[in-house]
Design an enzyme around this catalytic site. Structure first.
Site, PDB file in Angstrom:
ATOM      1  N   LEU A 111      10.613 -20.812  -4.247  1.00 11.01           N
ATOM      2  CA  LEU A 111       9.526 -19.965  -3.737  1.00 11.01           C
ATOM      3  C   LEU A 111       8.261 -20.074  -4.588  1.00 11.01           C
ATOM      4  O   LEU A 111       8.327 -20.042  -5.817  1.00 11.01           O
ATOM      5  CB  LEU A 111      10.005 -18.495  -3.765  1.00 11.01           C
ATOM      6  CG  LEU A 111       8.954 -17.432  -3.439  1.00 11.01           C
ATOM      7  CD1 LEU A 111       8.623 -17.435  -1.954  1.00 11.01           C
ATOM      8  CD2 LEU A 111       9.442 -16.035  -3.841  1.00 11.01           C
ATOM      9  N   ASP A 129       0.829  -1.205   0.000  1.00  7.93           N
ATOM     10  CA  ASP A 129       0.000   0.000   0.000  1.00  7.93           C
ATOM     11  C   ASP A 129       0.864   1.256   0.000  1.00  7.93           C
ATOM     12  O   ASP A 129       1.980   1.253   0.515  1.00  7.93           O
ATOM     13  CB  ASP A 129      -0.908  -0.024   1.252  1.00  7.93           C
ATOM     14  CG  ASP A 129      -2.036   0.995   1.153  1.00  7.93           C
ATOM     15  OD1 ASP A 129      -2.330   1.471   0.031  1.00  7.93           O
ATOM     16  OD2 ASP A 129      -2.623   1.325   2.199  1.00  7.93           O
ATOM     17  N   HIS A 135       2.874   3.297  -8.989  1.00  7.04           N
ATOM     18  CA  HIS A 135       2.722   1.855  -9.246  1.00  7.04           C
ATOM     19  C   HIS A 135       3.970   1.310  -9.945  1.00  7.04           C
ATOM     20  O   HIS A 135       4.435   0.221  -9.631  1.00  7.04           O
ATOM     21  CB  HIS A 135       1.479   1.585 -10.094  1.00  7.04           C
ATOM     22  CG  HIS A 135       0.200   1.970  -9.408  1.00  7.04           C
ATOM     23  ND1 HIS A 135      -0.067   1.634  -8.100  1.00  7.04           N
ATOM     24  CD2 HIS A 135      -0.888   2.669  -9.838  1.00  7.04           C
ATOM     25  CE1 HIS A 135      -1.256   2.106  -7.762  1.00  7.04           C
ATOM     26  NE2 HIS A 135      -1.770   2.742  -8.795  1.00  7.04           N
TER      27      HIS A 135
HETATM   28  C1  FPP Z   1      -1.672   0.133  -3.452  1.00  4.41           C
HETATM   29  O1  FPP Z   1      -1.270   1.473  -3.469  1.00  4.41           O
HETATM   30  C2  FPP Z   1      -1.182  -0.619  -4.603  1.00  4.41           C
HETATM   31  C3  FPP Z   1      -1.950  -1.230  -5.538  1.00  4.41           C
HETATM   32  C4  FPP Z   1      -3.418  -1.192  -5.515  1.00  4.41           C
HETATM   33  C5  FPP Z   1      -1.369  -1.943  -6.672  1.00  4.41           C
HETATM   34  C6  FPP Z   1      -0.107  -2.705  -6.414  1.00  4.41           C
HETATM   35  C7  FPP Z   1       0.559  -2.948  -7.710  1.00  4.41           C
HETATM   36  C8  FPP Z   1       1.887  -2.913  -7.941  1.00  4.41           C
HETATM   37  C9  FPP Z   1       2.878  -2.728  -6.893  1.00  4.41           C
HETATM   38  C10 FPP Z   1       2.416  -3.035  -9.317  1.00  4.41           C
HETATM   39  C11 FPP Z   1       2.196  -4.315 -10.057  1.00  4.41           C
HETATM   40  C12 FPP Z   1       2.323  -5.550  -9.303  1.00  4.41           C
HETATM   41  C13 FPP Z   1       2.988  -6.667  -9.687  1.00  4.41           C
HETATM   42  C14 FPP Z   1       2.812  -7.903  -8.867  1.00  4.41           C
HETATM   43  C15 FPP Z   1       3.898  -6.731 -10.849  1.00  4.41           C
HETATM   44  P1  FPP Z   1      -2.407   2.576  -3.579  1.00  4.41           P
HETATM   45  O2  FPP Z   1      -2.608   2.875  -5.018  1.00  4.41           O
HETATM   46  O3  FPP Z   1      -3.619   2.126  -2.860  1.00  4.41           O
HETATM   47  O4  FPP Z   1      -1.726   3.776  -2.846  1.00  4.41           O
HETATM   48  P2  FPP Z   1      -2.454   4.918  -1.958  1.00  4.41           P
HETATM   49  O5  FPP Z   1      -3.123   4.201  -0.821  1.00  4.41           O
HETATM   50  O6  FPP Z   1      -1.318   5.765  -1.506  1.00  4.41           O
HETATM   51  O7  FPP Z   1      -3.409   5.636  -2.845  1.00  4.41           O
END
Ligand code: FPP
Length: 246
Positions: free
Chosen positions: A132, A21, A38
């Site tokens: 893994l 997050d 992201h």
């Molecule tokens: C949360 O941050 C993150 C996500 C909803 C997406 C996670 C995706 C990645 C890290 C990239 C792709 C993944 C892989 C496995 C290759 P948020 O957007 O909720 O952040 P915020 O809470 O600060 O708005």
């Protein structure tokens, strides 16, 4: 000295789950778009997978896209899906080289066809790897998973495949998308939020929770070791008393 050297290699969790997050807030802090956040989150994914593989942790589950994330702006959803396709495409060779087996949980049929194709290919190519197991939670939510399981159970009851009188917890587990995966022993959430956001609710009944204020794109191997070190200092009693454990 790295915290890695302080870890007791015989007391590592068999399964670590992570709620990644803070990508959006990290990007905002850097005056950039959420999508930039992201993209930088992918670097942390790579580091964490590498760290878990090096430590020979058997299972790592990453909450990459929740059922609720479908409610985000279309542009962000598209960017996340492209990032996923791109990462799977680019990283499959690395997964093979590092003996990593890819698995996915969630309502995978709801993903765009291109994502499903890329995902299935990566799962198929890595299926015999014995290191893994990297589990991606995609279009996943616990409530969806539990309702999905109950529907299947209903069908099997009406087909007389199962007998409700003898139905137990182990049988219920066999209907979950995590049926072949042990429960997480450690759940990490980044970004300073203290909640579980519909993630593995059944499976985390006895999981140790670890929260860090680092945003996901800032999360590095050392942060992963810190979480493991903290985990190793906990006494896990599973409802018993201290004297019964030691
Ligand atoms: C949360 O941050 C993150 C996500 C909803 C997406 C996670 C995706 C990645 C890290 C990239 C792709 C993944 C892989 C496995 C290759 P948020 O957007 O909720 O952040 P915020 O809470 O600060 O708005």
């Amino acid at each position: 000295m790295s915290l890695k050297d302080k870890l007791n290699k015989d007391k590592l969790p068999k399964h670590v789950a992570i709620i990644m997050d803070g990508n959006g807030r990290w990007a905002k802090k850097h005056g950039s778009t959420r999508i930039y956040g992201h993209k930088n989150g992918v670097k942390s994914v790579r580091e964490t997978v590498e760290a878990a593989a090096e430590l020979q942790i058997p299972f790592l589950t990453l909450y990459a896209f929740s059922t609720e994330n479908w409610n985000r702006p279309r542009t962000e959803i598209n960017a996340l899906m492209s990032l996923l396709v791109g990462s799977l495409n680019k990283e499959t060779d690395t997964l093979i080289k590092n003996n990593v087996r890819l698995l996915a949980i969630g309502d995978l049929k709801s993903l765009p066809r291109k994502v499903q194709k890329e995902l299935n290919e990566a799962i198929e190519t890595t299926k015999n790897n014995s290191g893994l197991s990297l589990v991606l939670a995609l279009s996943y939510s616990s409530r969806w998973e539990i309702v999905h399981a109950i529907k299947q159970i209903g069908i099997d009851i009406s087909n007389k495949k199962i007998d409700l009188q003898n139905f137990n917890e182990d049988m219920f587990v066999s209907y979950l998308t995590t049926a072949t995966i042990p429960d997480p022993e450690l759940l990490i959430r980044t970004s300073g939020e203290y909640r579980v956001s519909n993630f593995l609710l059944w499976q985390i009944a006895y999981t140790e929770l670890y929260f860090t204020s680092k945003f996901w794109p800032e999360f590095r191997k050392e942060d992963f070791y810190q979480a493991l070190y903290d985990f190793q200092g906990r006494e896990r009693r599973f409802g018993k008393i201290s004297e019964q454990i030691n």
